[in-house]
Write a protein that holds these residues in place. Structure first.
Motif, mmCIF file in Angstrom:
data_model
loop_
_atom_site.group_PDB
_atom_site.id
_atom_site.type_symbol
_atom_site.label_atom_id
_atom_site.label_comp_id
_atom_site.label_asym_id
_atom_site.label_seq_id
_atom_site.Cartn_x
_atom_site.Cartn_y
_atom_site.Cartn_z
ATOM 1 N N ALA A 105 0.556 -1.179 -0.079
ATOM 2 C CA ALA A 105 -0.208 -0.242 -0.100
ATOM 3 C C ALA A 105 0.751 1.313 -0.025
ATOM 4 C CB ALA A 105 -0.766 -0.090 0.976
ATOM 5 N N ILE A 106 1.950 1.279 0.771
ATOM 6 C CA ILE A 106 2.936 2.245 0.524
ATOM 7 C C ILE A 106 3.383 2.666 -0.732
ATOM 8 C CG2 ILE A 106 5.176 3.226 1.648
ATOM 9 C CD1 ILE A 106 4.203 1.732 4.423
ATOM 10 N N GLN A 108 1.997 1.878 -3.434
ATOM 11 C CA GLN A 108 1.016 2.449 -4.187
ATOM 12 C C GLN A 108 1.253 3.848 -4.111
ATOM 13 O OE1 GLN A 108 0.652 0.019 -6.566
ATOM 14 N NE2 GLN A 108 -1.671 0.104 -6.483
ATOM 15 N N PHE A 109 1.042 4.239 -2.821
ATOM 16 C CA PHE A 109 1.204 5.762 -2.510
ATOM 17 C C PHE A 109 2.180 6.471 -3.093
ATOM 18 C CE2 PHE A 109 2.836 9.156 0.303
ATOM 19 C CZ PHE A 109 1.484 9.961 0.353
ATOM 20 N N HIS A 110 3.355 5.813 -3.075
ATOM 21 C CA HIS A 110 4.540 6.539 -3.866
ATOM 22 C C HIS A 110 4.545 6.655 -5.206
ATOM 23 C CE1 HIS A 110 7.816 7.006 -0.654
ATOM 24 N NE2 HIS A 110 7.002 6.481 0.211
ATOM 25 N N LYS A 112 1.710 6.758 -6.808
ATOM 26 C CA LYS A 112 0.634 7.815 -7.076
ATOM 27 C C LYS A 112 1.111 9.161 -6.991
ATOM 28 C CE LYS A 112 -3.915 9.543 -5.325
ATOM 29 N NZ LYS A 112 -5.020 9.353 -4.485
ATOM 30 N N ASN A 113 2.063 9.495 -6.062
ATOM 31 C CA ASN A 113 2.445 10.632 -5.812
ATOM 32 C C ASN A 113 4.037 10.933 -6.025
ATOM 33 O OD1 ASN A 113 0.203 12.055 -4.181
ATOM 34 N ND2 ASN A 113 0.505 9.951 -3.366
ATOM 35 N N ASP A 144 -5.375 19.198 -4.412
ATOM 36 C CA ASP A 144 -5.945 18.220 -4.113
ATOM 37 C C ASP A 144 -7.180 18.446 -3.604
ATOM 38 O OD1 ASP A 144 -6.598 15.893 -2.500
ATOM 39 O OD2 ASP A 144 -4.549 14.972 -2.937
ATOM 40 N N LEU A 161 -0.005 16.263 2.539
ATOM 41 C CA LEU A 161 0.456 15.335 1.523
ATOM 42 C C LEU A 161 1.940 14.982 2.103
ATOM 43 C CD1 LEU A 161 0.270 13.238 -0.730
ATOM 44 C CD2 LEU A 161 0.772 15.283 -2.224
ATOM 45 N N GLU A 164 2.277 12.872 5.106
ATOM 46 C CA GLU A 164 2.108 11.450 4.561
ATOM 47 C C GLU A 164 3.276 10.949 4.252
ATOM 48 O OE1 GLU A 164 -2.267 10.441 3.411
ATOM 49 O OE2 GLU A 164 -1.600 11.865 2.236
ATOM 50 N N PHE A 168 5.137 7.820 5.979
ATOM 51 C CA PHE A 168 5.035 6.399 5.100
ATOM 52 C C PHE A 168 6.322 5.869 4.925
ATOM 53 C CE2 PHE A 168 0.639 7.364 3.304
ATOM 54 C CZ PHE A 168 0.128 6.661 4.527
#
Length: 279
Positions: A105-106, A108-110, A112-113, A144, A161, A164, A168
């Protein structure tokens, strides 16, 4: 604390945080105390921000980019830790998968951003005024949409953000260490355990001892579960207990007199030994 914030300083915050970290050993209690502490700090910040006017744009950027984001990051981090521990499976082999799922999940966050993370990692500043100030007008396509639910006086479009991203990154390192420790532990447990000791008392006596040690939180600061402790005792004393652990503890609870029979016996014989040695 607020005096330090006015001076763009995180020293007091980090000092208070370290005091809590050093006071509590249990991971759950530690996370709870830190969350309460940070939420209180953020309430103070909220009141301060409602009336405070930054003297320069750079001062405002510094506050939201370097100070507030780091405080909020610690809140996110410890809330994630609390969630991870609260949902941790009992079985050792499932724990690794549990941690790996969060790592995914982390990642995936990376993904995306990644552009924003690249901006932060390269210490870029050309968008700082857009990202870390509270101007009334901003590019609506770049903002955002989650900023809508926040008070514009208290946050910028990207300071959460950034928090986060910081949180993370800390969480990923924490999880990787947990996975490494679990893998090392599994490797040790699969090696041949050389012991000539045999448990010759009753099995229920050993189970009584295991439960006492578990409740005393003497292994891994209380994070080890009954199955893990039982497995170690089985290997050490060449005895099979797993099928009997929970049932036998039920029998222990049903005893009408002296429920901790074996522990009472241990205390008695040790006290006798101490008394005899003084004679």
């Amino acid at each position: 604390m607020i005096a330090s914030i006015k001076n763009n300083c995180l020293v007091d915050f980090e000092h208070e945080l370290s005091l809590i970290l050093n006071t509590y050993s249990n991971e759950v209690e530690k996370a709870k105390k830190i969350i309460i502490f940070i939420e209180d700090i953020l309430k103070q910040l909220t009141d301060w921000l409602k009336n405070h006017v930054f003297e320069t744009t750079q001062e405002e950027i510094k506050f939201f980019k370097e100070i507030k984001s780091n405080i909020v990051a610690k809140l996110i981090f410890y809330k994630e830790i609390l969630s991870l521990v609260a949902t941790l499976p009992l079985a050792r082999n499932k724990r690794v998968k549990h941690f790996e799922k969060k790592l995914y999940a982390i990642n995936q966050f990376h993904r995306k951003n990644r552009e924003f993370i690249k901006y932060i990692k390269t210490h870029s500043t050309h968008f700082d005024e857009l990202y870390f100030t509270r101007k009334k007008y901003k590019d609506l396509f770049l903002n955002d949409c989650s900023v809508i639910i926040h008070d514009a006086k208290l946050c910028t479009s990207y300071d959460y953000l950034l928090a986060e991203v910081i949180a993370f990154e800390l969480l990923a390192l924490h999880i990787e260490n947990r996975i490494d420790n679990l893998n090392e532990s599994c490797a040790i447990s699969t090696n041949k355990f050389n012991s000539n000791l045999h448990w010759t008392a009753k099995k229920v006596d050993l189970i009584e001892l295991i439960y006492a040690l578990h409740e005393a939180k003497v292994f891994d600061n209380g994070e080890a579960d009954i199955k893990e402790i039982t497995h170690v005792f089985e290997k050490a004393f060449q005895i099979e207990l797993e099928d009997k652990v929970y049932g036998s503890f039920g029998d222990i609870k049903k005893r009408k007199t002296n429920q901790t029979r074996f522990l009472s016996h241990l205390q008695k014989v040790l006290e006798t030994k101490i008394e005899n040695d003084y004679k």
